[in-house]
Motif scaffolding. Structure first.
Motif, PDB file in Angstrom:
ATOM      1  N   ALA A   1      -3.768   6.709  10.169  1.00 20.76           N
ATOM      2  CA  ALA A   1      -2.936   6.956   9.690  1.00 20.76           C
ATOM      3  C   ALA A   1      -3.422   6.612   8.105  1.00 20.76           C
ATOM      4  O   ALA A   1      -3.418   8.075   7.086  1.00 20.76           O
ATOM      5  N   ALA A   2      -3.521   5.774   7.584  1.00 18.65           N
ATOM      6  CA  ALA A   2      -4.276   5.096   6.380  1.00 18.65           C
ATOM      7  C   ALA A   2      -4.891   5.848   5.687  1.00 18.65           C
ATOM      8  O   ALA A   2      -5.707   6.405   4.618  1.00 18.65           O
TER       9      ALA A   2
ATOM     10  N   PHE B   1       1.119  -1.045   0.257  1.00 12.38           N
ATOM     11  CA  PHE B   1       0.037   0.303  -0.547  1.00 12.38           C
ATOM     12  C   PHE B   1       1.213   1.341   0.255  1.00 12.38           C
ATOM     13  O   PHE B   1       2.088   1.036   0.380  1.00 12.38           O
ATOM     14  N   PRO B   2       0.655   2.670  -0.404  1.00  8.90           N
ATOM     15  CA  PRO B   2      -0.834   2.351  -1.556  1.00  8.90           C
ATOM     16  C   PRO B   2      -1.052   2.049  -2.585  1.00  8.90           C
ATOM     17  O   PRO B   2       0.426   1.674  -3.005  1.00  8.90           O
TER      18      PRO B   2
ATOM     19  N   GLY C   1     -10.220   3.546   4.068  1.00 13.07           N
ATOM     20  CA  GLY C   1      -9.006   3.769   3.943  1.00 13.07           C
ATOM     21  C   GLY C   1      -8.353   3.676   2.844  1.00 13.07           C
ATOM     22  O   GLY C   1      -7.428   3.317   1.903  1.00 13.07           O
ATOM     23  N   SER C   2      -9.537   4.409   1.796  1.00 14.11           N
ATOM     24  CA  SER C   2      -8.944   4.728   0.281  1.00 14.11           C
ATOM     25  C   SER C   2     -10.254   5.682  -0.182  1.00 14.11           C
ATOM     26  O   SER C   2     -10.937   5.959   0.713  1.00 14.11           O
TER      27      SER C   2
ATOM     28  N   ARG D   1      -5.827   2.159  -2.586  1.00 11.69           N
ATOM     29  CA  ARG D   1      -6.033   2.015  -1.393  1.00 11.69           C
ATOM     30  C   ARG D   1      -5.031   1.897  -0.800  1.00 11.69           C
ATOM     31  O   ARG D   1      -3.633   2.098  -0.931  1.00 11.69           O
ATOM     32  N   PHE D   2      -5.513   2.885   0.724  1.00 14.52           N
ATOM     33  CA  PHE D   2      -4.006   2.929   1.659  1.00 14.52           C
ATOM     34  C   PHE D   2      -3.803   1.460   2.606  1.00 14.52           C
ATOM     35  O   PHE D   2      -2.971   1.820   3.059  1.00 14.52           O
ATOM     36  N   THR D   3      -4.916   0.962   2.570  1.00 12.94           N
ATOM     37  CA  THR D   3      -4.680  -0.091   3.915  1.00 12.94           C
ATOM     38  C   THR D   3      -6.233  -1.645   3.830  1.00 12.94           C
ATOM     39  O   THR D   3      -6.650  -0.477   2.557  1.00 12.94           O
ATOM     40  N   ASP D   4      -5.716  -2.287   4.601  1.00  9.15           N
ATOM     41  CA  ASP D   4      -7.097  -3.126   4.386  1.00  9.15           C
ATOM     42  C   ASP D   4      -7.531  -3.622   5.428  1.00  9.15           C
ATOM     43  O   ASP D   4      -7.891  -4.150   5.834  1.00  9.15           O
ATOM     44  N   VAL D   5      -6.965  -2.590   6.696  1.00 10.59           N
ATOM     45  CA  VAL D   5      -7.534  -2.912   7.638  1.00 10.59           C
ATOM     46  C   VAL D   5      -7.651  -1.276   8.635  1.00 10.59           C
ATOM     47  O   VAL D   5      -7.167  -0.710   7.760  1.00 10.59           O
TER      48      VAL D   5
END
Length: 240
Positions: free
Chosen positions: A27-28, A5-6, A55-56, A19-23
């Motif tokens: 910060a994301a 990520f991203p 997060g996206s 997408r910056f994260t999947d949780v």
């Protein structure tokens, strides 16, 4: 690497998802909001819509060069440390426990607290609107301390009222409509997240901050009755 990520993923026929994260990650979430604000201020050619989530960032429209353009913009800055755009700090009165928060005792026990300590913790928390969703203007708020990483219920609560404050997975959600939920109701506000009759129908925006000071049920009703904008007696100030 597939999970790095991203990253930019295709979404449907005419959209990309940055997408910056999947949780759930603070910060994301900040990065997603800052990146979307920058896109809105200087939109790529042909982009018709943007929307941020936990997060996206959804980017819809654009031409063949959109993915390269977004990639260049992503690499140009550390988006998690870019200041958020101007926003508001809301203080929304909330009645906790009893009929207004029928699952406060259960949630408090799961968090290792008694009810008074739970109310003190939740009413003193200053949370950010991480995203809007599920119903018009309905905020997901976080991020609460780890003790509030409570699982969702295995069964649905058939109905919580508009203005209900519910808790799960280190977040509070302020319900914008009467609806079923798998989250635990700990309090109630009189805040109208969406009202088409207002000059600003959707009261909140991603990045806004909120607190929920504790009041009695009677005080909540008095404040709501004196508030023609259906903000439930809330006050707000600008944050830069």
């Amino acid at each position: 690497m597939a999970n790095r990520f991203p990253r930019i993923d295709p979404l449907g026929e005419d959209a990309l998802l940055v997408r910056f994260t999947d949780v759930l990650d603070d910060a994301a979430n900040r990065a997603a909001m800052a990146f979307r604000a920058a896109l809105d201020a200087d939109p790529p050619d042909g982009v018709e819509e943007t929307a941020s989530s936990l997060g996206s960032v959804l980017v819809r429209g654009g031409g063949d060069g959109l993915e390269a353009d977004l990639g260049a913009r992503l690499g140009a800055r550390d988006w998690a440390n870019v200041p958020l755009p101007p926003r508001r700090l809301w203080r929304v009165p909330c009645a906790y426990g009893g009929a207004d928060g029928p699952q406060l005792a259960e949630a408090a026990a799961m968090a290792g607290l008694d009810e008074d300590a739970a109310v003190a913790a939740l009413s003193g928390a200053r949370l950010r609107v991480l995203a809007l969703g599920f119903a018009p203007g309905m905020p997901y708020l976080g991020i609460l301390p780890p003790r509030w990483d409570l699982p969702r219920q295995t069964d649905l609560t058939p109905k919580v009222p508009e203005g209900a404050l519910v808790v799960a997975v280190r977040q509070l959600v302020l319900f914008g409509t009467e609806a079923p939920t798998g989250w635990r109701q700990v309090g109630r506000t009189a805040f109208g997240c969406f009202d088409p009759g207002r000059a600003r129908p959707i009261a909140l925006a991603p990045g806004d901050e909120m607190t929920f000071p504790a009041v009695s049920p009677a005080e909540l009703e008095d404040r709501a009755a004196a508030d023609p904008d259906r903000h439930g007696g809330a006050t707000w100030e600008r944050l830069s």
